[in-house]
Design a protein around this motif. Structure first.
Motif, PDB file in Angstrom:
ATOM      1  N   GLU A  33       0.841  -1.179   0.000  1.00 44.88           N
ATOM      2  CA  GLU A  33       0.000   0.000   0.000  1.00 44.88           C
ATOM      3  C   GLU A  33       0.882   1.236   0.000  1.00 44.88           C
ATOM      4  N   GLN A  34       0.293   2.335  -0.411  1.00 43.21           N
ATOM      5  CA  GLN A  34       1.077   3.550  -0.586  1.00 43.21           C
ATOM      6  C   GLN A  34       1.709   4.018   0.716  1.00 43.21           C
ATOM      7  N   ASP A  35       1.051   3.763   1.836  1.00 48.76           N
ATOM      8  CA  ASP A  35       1.565   4.232   3.116  1.00 48.76           C
ATOM      9  C   ASP A  35       2.349   3.147   3.845  1.00 48.76           C
ATOM     10  N   ALA A  36       2.904   2.191   3.106  1.00 49.75           N
ATOM     11  CA  ALA A  36       3.635   1.090   3.722  1.00 49.75           C
ATOM     12  C   ALA A  36       5.115   1.163   3.373  1.00 49.75           C
ATOM     13  N   ASP A  37       5.929   0.616   4.267  1.00 50.47           N
ATOM     14  CA  ASP A  37       7.355   0.460   4.037  1.00 50.47           C
ATOM     15  C   ASP A  37       7.676  -1.030   3.989  1.00 50.47           C
ATOM     16  N   PRO A 191       9.890  10.998  11.551  1.00 49.91           N
ATOM     17  CA  PRO A 191       9.924   9.685  10.889  1.00 49.91           C
ATOM     18  C   PRO A 191      11.171   8.884  11.248  1.00 49.91           C
ATOM     19  N   HIS A 312       3.236  -1.037   8.109  1.00 46.17           N
ATOM     20  CA  HIS A 312       2.656   0.299   8.163  1.00 46.17           C
ATOM     21  C   HIS A 312       3.739   1.331   8.466  1.00 46.17           C
ATOM     22  N   ARG A 313       3.685   2.428   7.748  1.00 42.23           N
ATOM     23  CA  ARG A 313       4.633   3.513   7.993  1.00 42.23           C
ATOM     24  C   ARG A 313       4.264   4.200   9.304  1.00 42.23           C
ATOM     25  N   ARG A 314       5.240   4.371  10.147  1.00 44.35           N
ATOM     26  CA  ARG A 314       4.983   4.941  11.463  1.00 44.35           C
ATOM     27  C   ARG A 314       5.904   6.118  11.742  1.00 44.35           C
TER      28      ARG A 314
END
Length: 322
Positions: A33-37, A191, A312-314
């Motif tokens: 997903e776009q907001d994932a790393d 980040p 998930h990007r955190r």
């Protein structure tokens, strides 16, 4: 001894590019997903529950627990085999002296006050170390961050760029925001996982530009910021443990770099280890110092010992209350 430049960087070895090994019975998503790393996790060493917890709380689409357990058990068998085939491989790693060609870089580096403030507990030197011989305690690597770093570096770095990548004395600061979030509460967000509480600080009235009302006696401050970000290692009981700089070490090794300049802290006893080592090493020092085949940096590149998952990007958050 002097170390020639060709010892530091060779042509890129066939180091596997971090990919997504799929656990048995589980399907890794074809696209994040776009907001994932992308995150790499070393598997096969206890405790299994830590790995399962990491996947449960961080993965975008967590595979079934049985699939994860099967993959972990398969990696465990590989670890058992390495305990025989590579017993003692972490012992007596070479630590080379910087050659005279590094003298201008070293002189500039040693002017940094963070070097003196942060590395004055045990005997310390700047040396050349071999990445594949280093013991590691960090189970996971942020692949997305590593790729950004590799794009920044471009081709294999030359001597000066390699030195400044490992020992950056200009201290580039990651983005950070902070604000007051209510009475007696301040929140810092970045980040970067390196954001941390640096400790309390006593401030004298004369140091303040705008003093609050009243007859001021002194101010106690809570310092929040980033670490020195120097690649450094602990040499203890004839082993070299990577203490900081895991992502740069991973990235450089993937690019084909085999040896890097690094701060090495020589730790003569377990008492000093309690002071300078990470909490992971302090909790279980025998795993890193006595085990016949401890986790090593080269394990990050073994598809049998890792799993790479979209996570998930955190943002990292530090809250200060008083």
């Amino acid at each position: 001894m002097d170390t020639s430049p060709d010892v530091l960087t060779r042509d890129p070895a066939p180091v596997p590019v971090a990919s997504d090994p799929r656990p048995a019975g589980g399907d890794a998503p074809a696209r994040c997903e776009q907001d994932a790393d992308q995150s790499l996790y070393l598997i096969g060493r206890p405790p299994l529950k830590d790995f399962l917890r990491f996947v449960k709380h961080h993965a975008v689409n967590p595979p079934a627990e049985k699939a994860l357990t099967d993959a972990w058990q398969a990696a465990r068998e590989v670890v058992h085999r390495l305990e025989t085939e590579e017993a003692g491989i972490a012992d007596d790693p070479p630590i080379g002296k910087l050659g005279s060609e590094y003298e201008p870089l070293l002189i500039e580096f040693l002017k940094d006050p963070l070097v003196h403030y942060g590395f004055n507990t045990v005997p310390t030197e700047v040396a050349i170390v071999e990445l594949d011989r280093m013991v590691v305690y960090q189970e996971h690597i942020d692949i997305t961050h590593s790729r950004r770093l590799q794009q920044t570096l471009g081709a294999i770095p030359g001597r000066a760029e390699l030195f400044r990548t490992c020992l950056p004395y200009d201290h580039p600061q990651p983005p950070v925001k902070w604000c007051r979030a209510g009475e007696g509460k301040f929140v810092f967000v970045s980040p970067s996982n390196d954001l941390r509480f640096l400790g309390p600080r006593k401030v004298h009235p004369g140091e303040l530009k705008d003093a609050p009302g009243g007859n001021l006696v002194g101010v106690v401050g809570a310092s929040v910021g980033f670490g020195s970000n120097f690649m450094n290692a602990i040499y203890a009981e004839k082993r070299l443990i990577l203490n900081n700089g895991s992502h740069r070490a991973f990235t450089l090794r993937q690019m084909g770099v085999t040896h890097v300049p690094c701060i090495v802290q020589h730790v003569p006893s377990r008492d000093e280890l309690e002071v300078v080592a990470s909490s992971s090493v302090r909790r279980n020092p025998d795993l890193y110092l006595k085990h016949v085949r401890p986790p090593m940096l080269k394990d990050y590149f073994d598809p049998q010992l890792r799993m790479v998952l979209p996570v998930h990007r955190r943002l990292r958050q530090i809250t200060v209350r008083f």
